[in-house]
Design an enzyme around this catalytic site. Sequence first.
Site, short mmCIF file in Angstrom:
data_model
loop_
_atom_site.label_atom_id
_atom_site.label_comp_id
_atom_site.label_asym_id
_atom_site.label_seq_id
_atom_site.Cartn_x
_atom_site.Cartn_y
_atom_site.Cartn_z
N HIS A 105 0.81 -1.23 0.00
CA HIS A 105 0.00 0.00 0.00
C HIS A 105 0.84 1.28 0.00
CE1 HIS A 105 0.83 -0.64 4.24
NE2 HIS A 105 0.60 0.65 4.42
N ASP A 106 2.04 1.24 0.61
CA ASP A 106 2.86 2.45 0.67
C ASP A 106 4.05 2.41 -0.28
OD1 ASP A 106 1.64 4.32 2.27
OD2 ASP A 106 2.42 3.48 4.14
N LYS A 155 6.09 5.40 -1.49
CA LYS A 155 7.06 6.12 -0.65
C LYS A 155 8.47 6.07 -1.22
CE LYS A 155 5.14 5.66 4.00
NZ LYS A 155 5.36 4.89 5.25
N HIS A 206 2.67 10.17 -2.34
CA HIS A 206 3.11 8.76 -2.37
C HIS A 206 1.97 7.87 -2.88
CE1 HIS A 206 1.12 8.37 1.63
NE2 HIS A 206 1.13 7.06 1.42
N HIS A 217 -5.55 4.34 -0.56
CA HIS A 217 -5.62 3.97 0.86
C HIS A 217 -5.76 5.17 1.81
CE1 HIS A 217 -1.23 4.51 0.54
NE2 HIS A 217 -1.22 4.67 1.86
N HIS A 218 -5.54 6.39 1.31
CA HIS A 218 -5.75 7.57 2.17
C HIS A 218 -7.04 8.31 1.83
CE1 HIS A 218 -2.11 7.36 4.54
NE2 HIS A 218 -1.41 7.12 3.44
N ASP A 261 -4.43 -0.27 8.23
CA ASP A 261 -3.22 0.56 8.27
C ASP A 261 -3.28 1.55 9.43
OD1 ASP A 261 -0.75 1.40 7.31
OD2 ASP A 261 -1.64 2.96 6.05
FE LIG Z 1 0.26 5.72 3.04
FE LIG Z 2 1.35 1.52 6.31
#
Ligand SMILES: [Fe+2]
Ligand SMILES: [Fe+2]
Length: 377
Positions: A203-204, A207, A232, A258-259, A287
């Site tokens: 999911h990240d 980054k 990201h 996801h955000h 998360d």
């Molecule tokens: Fe994130």
């Molecule tokens: Fe995370």
Amino acid sequence: MDIIAQQITRILNVGRCTIFLKDGQRKELWSKIAQGKGLEHTEIRLPLNGHSIVSLVARTGQSINITNAYEDERFSMAVDMVTDFHTKTLLAVPLKNNSGKVLGVFLVANRSDEKPFDKKDEGILLLLATLAASSIEVAKLYQDVHVAQLETIYRLAVTAEYRDQQDTRAHLKNISIISYLLALSLGLTKKQAELIKNASPLHDIGKVALADTILLKPGKLTPEEFEIMKSHTVYGGKILEGAHSKVLQVAHKMSLYHHEKWNGNGYPYGLKGEMIPLEARIIAVADVFDALCVSRVYKRAWKTDEAYNYILTEKGESFDPSVVVAFKRIYPSIRKLYAQTAADAELMQPVEETPEIVEPIKTVRKIRTAPKPPFSN
Ligand SMILES: [Fe+2]
Ligand SMILES: [Fe+2]
């Protein structure tokens, strides 16, 4: 393999059919399929270098045909004794791959007409053994590719998370377990839940595109820096865009959305409600919950119950109400998981007895009824 064993039993009209496979690591042969009286839920294990008929066939690659089992010195009655069966005639043939390597052994016993096995039976059994051998090889190749894919995904995810977190592995493990249980609790199939579980560590991934000055900044981010931090999600979306595999397609949705928040106040697009893909609504809860439970330079670790209450208060705000309801259902299991992790780290926090939530996955445990090797079959 099951179907092949059923066909063998039917075509050769035998009382017992067992398919043994080689376990190279343990140097054993084990019964992958065992059909016939007393063999259900039974796993037989034999040493590869033992004196059993199965071991002999596996080592020599030669078939063995026995017309009177109890009078043949190579035969041991051990399995018959524990399964209440009387072996009379017996035929064992090797399972060989294309290059002649023995992968296992096919064993049949007792023709229903009580006649000994003949050359025709042996031919049929060898033919079916060849079919089984190729299916085993194909299955193994698929499994190898699948394992390699999961390992690559995981290591890629570690790379992205490692830059700003020391407890990466725990975070990735926790969110994948939470996502999996949430998906099952929401009524998704086990297959869909597994895709979500396997995709969640990515999911990240976006980054990786962020500069250290932003990602590793100890203090509060300026509004401009926070805008960059938000990107990201978009980078993650770009990295995974157009993926062919299902797991990466799910990871794409998770990394990009996801955000996002249920009420439309999230980023990068401010999507609302069900416009946000379900996979992203699931990972969002997992998360945030796990992030709250760990300590960071700028915050203490929340107790699991505190983090749980926060998730509940965000129902219909940050999070999809149905995912929060599912979280409520699985919470006793999650609480146990975190308590166990804390106990492992000798940081156990006091935990009251919680009711058990049984994960809706059934496993059939095979019981070993055969005595310890060496013995013949
Ligand atoms: Fe994130
Ligand atoms: Fe995370």
